[in-house]
Design a protein around this motif. Structure first.
Motif, short mmCIF file in Angstrom:
data_model
loop_
_atom_site.label_atom_id
_atom_site.label_comp_id
_atom_site.label_asym_id
_atom_site.label_seq_id
_atom_site.Cartn_x
_atom_site.Cartn_y
_atom_site.Cartn_z
N ILE A 1 74.11 125.89 41.39
CA ILE A 1 74.65 127.20 40.97
C ILE A 1 74.03 127.13 39.37
CG2 ILE A 1 75.54 129.46 40.47
CD1 ILE A 1 75.45 129.10 43.76
N SER A 2 75.35 125.76 39.09
CA SER A 2 75.52 125.82 37.36
C SER A 2 74.52 125.20 37.37
CB SER A 2 77.05 124.72 37.67
OG SER A 2 78.30 125.71 38.15
N LEU A 3 73.87 124.58 36.96
CA LEU A 3 73.50 123.76 36.68
C LEU A 3 71.57 124.44 36.18
CD1 LEU A 3 72.11 120.76 38.37
CD2 LEU A 3 73.42 120.55 36.31
N THR A 4 71.34 125.98 37.10
CA THR A 4 70.61 126.66 37.21
C THR A 4 71.05 127.71 35.85
OG1 THR A 4 69.87 126.26 38.68
CG2 THR A 4 69.07 128.33 38.11
N PRO A 5 70.35 127.70 34.03
CA PRO A 5 70.73 128.58 33.46
C PRO A 5 70.34 130.30 33.87
CG PRO A 5 68.88 127.70 32.63
CD PRO A 5 69.43 127.06 34.29
N GLY A 6 72.59 130.45 33.13
CA GLY A 6 72.31 132.25 33.41
C GLY A 6 73.26 132.70 34.89
N THR A 7 73.90 130.70 35.32
CA THR A 7 74.63 131.28 35.98
C THR A 7 75.59 130.33 35.90
OG1 THR A 7 73.22 129.89 37.83
CG2 THR A 7 73.07 132.34 37.89
N LEU A 8 76.77 130.91 37.05
CA LEU A 8 78.31 129.48 36.67
C LEU A 8 78.35 130.03 37.77
CD1 LEU A 8 79.24 127.67 35.14
CD2 LEU A 8 80.54 129.38 34.31
N SER A 9 79.46 128.68 39.26
CA SER A 9 80.15 128.90 40.05
C SER A 9 81.17 128.85 39.36
CB SER A 9 79.70 127.65 40.82
OG SER A 9 78.63 127.41 41.10
N VAL A 10 82.00 129.82 39.36
CA VAL A 10 82.92 130.38 39.04
C VAL A 10 84.65 129.69 40.00
CG1 VAL A 10 84.81 131.70 38.82
CG2 VAL A 10 82.83 132.08 37.47
#
Length: 104
Positions: free
Chosen positions: A61-70
């Motif tokens: 998910i964090s690798l995908t631009p526009g999303t970040l695992s918090v």
């Protein structure tokens, strides 16, 4: 069985690359046009049980631009995700079934 897992690993990698390219184009287009940017934090429930599977999903998910695992709550199978625009669960984690068949 081992070859099946390798096959799903390859499929996961292909889907991940496709999703990264698709998200890069989407984020670039929306940033240039200055539209559809409404940051949100959503709780995404996952079916993955093993911590290593959940970690791989969170990193994907964090690798995908526009999303970040918090945050990752392994006990409740919930990943908190910050997204640049509202998205459905299927759009945030399209590679979850491949991880499940590859590692669980």
């Amino acid at each position: 069985m081992f070859l099946t897992r390798i096959g799903y690993g390859i499929a996961y990698f292909v889907v991940l690359i496709y999703e990264v390219i698709k998200a890069t184009i989407d984020v670039s287009f929306n940033s240039i046009m200055r539209r559809n940017i409404d940051p949100v934090i959503v709780d995404v429930e996952t079916v993955l049980e093993r911590p290593v599977s959940q970690t791989i999903l969170a990193n994907s998910i964090s690798l995908t631009p526009g999303t970040l695992s918090v945050d990752l709550d392994s006990e409740n199978n919930i990943i908190k995700v910050a997204a640049i625009s509202p998205r459905k669960k299927e759009d945030i984690i399209p590679f979850e079934p491949y991880i499940k068949k590859m590692l669980e």
